[in-house]
Design a protein around this motif. Structure first.
Motif, PDB file in Angstrom:
ATOM      1  N   ALA A 180       6.120  15.535  57.099  1.00  0.00           N
ATOM      2  CA  ALA A 180       5.492  16.790  56.665  1.00  0.00           C
ATOM      3  C   ALA A 180       4.935  17.539  57.875  1.00  0.00           C
ATOM      4  O   ALA A 180       4.600  16.937  58.902  1.00  0.00           O
ATOM      5  CB  ALA A 180       4.369  16.503  55.669  1.00  0.00           C
ATOM      6  N   HIS A 217      -2.582  19.379  44.935  1.00  0.00           N
ATOM      7  CA  HIS A 217      -1.139  19.565  44.772  1.00  0.00           C
ATOM      8  C   HIS A 217      -0.399  19.493  46.114  1.00  0.00           C
ATOM      9  O   HIS A 217       0.826  19.323  46.136  1.00  0.00           O
ATOM     10  CB  HIS A 217      -0.853  20.886  44.062  1.00  0.00           C
ATOM     11  N   ASP A 218      -1.154  19.618  47.247  1.00  0.00           N
ATOM     12  CA  ASP A 218      -0.512  19.433  48.554  1.00  0.00           C
ATOM     13  C   ASP A 218       0.010  18.007  48.708  1.00  0.00           C
ATOM     14  O   ASP A 218       0.957  17.763  49.469  1.00  0.00           O
ATOM     15  CB  ASP A 218      -1.496  19.749  49.682  1.00  0.00           C
ATOM     16  N   THR A 221       3.564  17.901  47.829  1.00  0.00           N
ATOM     17  CA  THR A 221       4.454  18.472  48.849  1.00  0.00           C
ATOM     18  C   THR A 221       4.567  17.573  50.066  1.00  0.00           C
ATOM     19  O   THR A 221       5.666  17.261  50.533  1.00  0.00           O
ATOM     20  CB  THR A 221       3.934  19.859  49.277  1.00  0.00           C
ATOM     21  N   LYS A 224       5.384  13.740  48.871  1.00  0.00           N
ATOM     22  CA  LYS A 224       6.478  13.633  47.900  1.00  0.00           C
ATOM     23  C   LYS A 224       6.086  12.679  46.754  1.00  0.00           C
ATOM     24  O   LYS A 224       6.778  11.713  46.438  1.00  0.00           O
ATOM     25  CB  LYS A 224       7.762  13.148  48.565  1.00  0.00           C
ATOM     26  N   HIS A 227       4.078  14.934  40.046  1.00  0.00           N
ATOM     27  CA  HIS A 227       2.915  15.632  39.485  1.00  0.00           C
ATOM     28  C   HIS A 227       2.057  14.687  38.646  1.00  0.00           C
ATOM     29  O   HIS A 227       0.831  14.752  38.671  1.00  0.00           O
ATOM     30  CB  HIS A 227       3.390  16.814  38.625  1.00  0.00           C
TER      31      HIS A 227
END
Length: 440
Positions: A180, A217-218, A221, A224, A227
């Motif tokens: 990331a 919610h980062d 991202t 990986k 939710h």
């Protein structure tokens, strides 16, 4: 043929259809005669099979088929001629003792009738229509984002507050292994950034996932993680630094303005901010309108009172779908969809009373405007009328697209009606406050 109707109450009726021999006999005889000409029955030449044998073999099936066709046709015409507004479809009453050897038949169908009601758009309490604005803070943030996006990356020896770092998050037990890239301002609190500042390529830092980022919610991202798993995730992850850069902000000059908007369209920082504000608020208008549409819909459903033929509709639902439902399943499905049914009836009433029709020319113009907007997003600012018409023609040749666009256009017509007729008050609100109030 004779059709009569008995109204059980304002929402339920029973239609009786009496069919006599003369209603179907000629058709049945003709079909059986055609069968006789083409039937292949052992022991008889083609076309010379006795009619009695044809009737014995095919007569009842043909009779049943023709009577059912007569019934469907008769019921359909009756509903149109009597101008009956029904919900669902007519339900045949079970007839276990029906004698197909008889000459005359009687059938009964249950009807669920649409209720009579009035729709009042003027509410006593005004409904808020939100005018969402882009404030200075948001515009300045957008300018900063543009400068970062178009800026240059400069490699660094070690991580500083302004660094953009790339590395791999890992946790073998949780199956986390993802590369990331992020800036330190995404990390939550003071301790998390401090753990990274001063590190170099190859260094490894251990973080706790709980409270790692300002926005949980980062984690989805950057790690990986799904939710469903991200909320409440509380494990340790290692982060191995693989790249450290500092982003040099792009200059707010004519070269950047031309790259963003086309040659000469924006020439100053003031014009840039005005353009950002105008473009942002154009998008916000759609969100404010959607909120208004939702709020008026909610008001209409809650304040337009009428009964529905609930028992009939639940019975109809048991057989209407691809898979039959039990009585309990149909009751549950009805409770889920009752609100939607009510709004469909209210919407239909408004469309009829205000003559909100979607004509082909309206649909074509709507499609062309939509296409024009989409082309503008890709830098095609001045498409010709012929280009727009050709693309619209291709889209409107697809029935699924016609249905989708017709629904969108009708929603727009209803929205315009609400803006004209409903009791509204306008409230100015920043985008951040709008999101906090309704989506946090």
């Amino acid at each position: 043929m004779n059709i009569t109707r008995e109204n059980i109450d304002e929402l339920n009726a029973v239609v009786k259809v009496d069919i006599a021999k003369e209603d179907y006999s000629d058709k049945v005889e003709k079909i059986l005669s055609d069968y006789r000409k083409s039937a292949n029955i052992p022991g008889f030449r083609k076309g010379h099979v006795p009619m009695s044998l044809v009737k014995k073999q095919y007569g009842k099936a043909v009779l049943v088929d023709e009577v059912n066709k007569l019934l469907q046709d008769a019921i359909g015409k009756y509903l149109v001629e009597e101008k009956l507004d029904v919900l669902g479809n007519p339900l045949p009453k079970p007839q276990d003792d029906l004698d197909w050897d008889s000459d005359a038949f009687s059938f009964e169908f249950e009807l669920g009738l649409a209720p009579e009601f009035d729709v009042k758009l003027k509410s006593k309490k005004a409904i808020t229509h939100y005018n969402i604005i882009a404030d200075d803070k948001m515009i300045n943030n957008q300018v900063d984002h543009i400068r970062k996006q178009y800026g240059k990356l400069i490699s660094q020896e070690e991580v500083s507050k302004e660094s953009e770092i790339t590395g791999k998050f890992s946790n073998e037990a949780e199956g986390i292994e993802n590369v990331a890239t992020f800036t330190l301002d995404r990390l939550k609190g003071k301790s998390n950034p401090k753990m990274v500042i001063g590190t170099k390529v190859g260094d490894v830092v251990t973080f706790k996932t709980k409270g790692l980022f300002n926005d949980d919610h980062d984690l989805m991202t950057f790690l990986k993680v799904s939710h469903d798993d991200v909320h409440g995730l509380d494990v340790e992850v290692t982060f191995e630094v693989s790249e450290i850069n500092k982003r040099e902000l792009a200059d707010l000059d004519q070269e950047l303005f031309d790259k963003l908007f086309g040659k000469g369209i924006v020439t100053t920082v003031t014009e840039l901010k005005e353009k950002i504000k105008a473009d942002s608020e154009k998008q916000f208008t759609q969100q404010g309108d959607q909120k208004l549409l939702n709020d008026v819909t909610e008001y209409l459903v809650e304040n337009t009172k009428f009964d529905l033929p609930a028992t009939f509709l639940q019975k109809w639902m048991q057989t209407a779908g691809e898979e039959p439902m039990t009585e309990e399943q149909a009751k549950e499905e009805y409770e889920k969809s009752e609100k939607s049914m009510r709004y469909q009836l209210i919407e239909g009433k408004l469309i009829q009373e205000h003559n909100l029709q979607v004509q082909f020319e309206d649909l074509k113009a709507y499609a062309m405007e939509m296409i024009k907007g989409q082309m503008a997003q890709f830098g095609q600012m001045n498409p010709t009328e012929k280009e727009l018409e050709d693309i619209a023609a291709r889209i409107l040749s697809n029935q699924d697209e016609v249905k989708r666009l017709s629904e969108q256009l009708m929603s727009q017509k209803l929205l315009d009606l609400y803006k004209r007729e409903a009791n509204l008050k306008t409230k100015e609100i920043t985008y951040d406050d709008f999101v906090k109030e309704f989506y946090s």
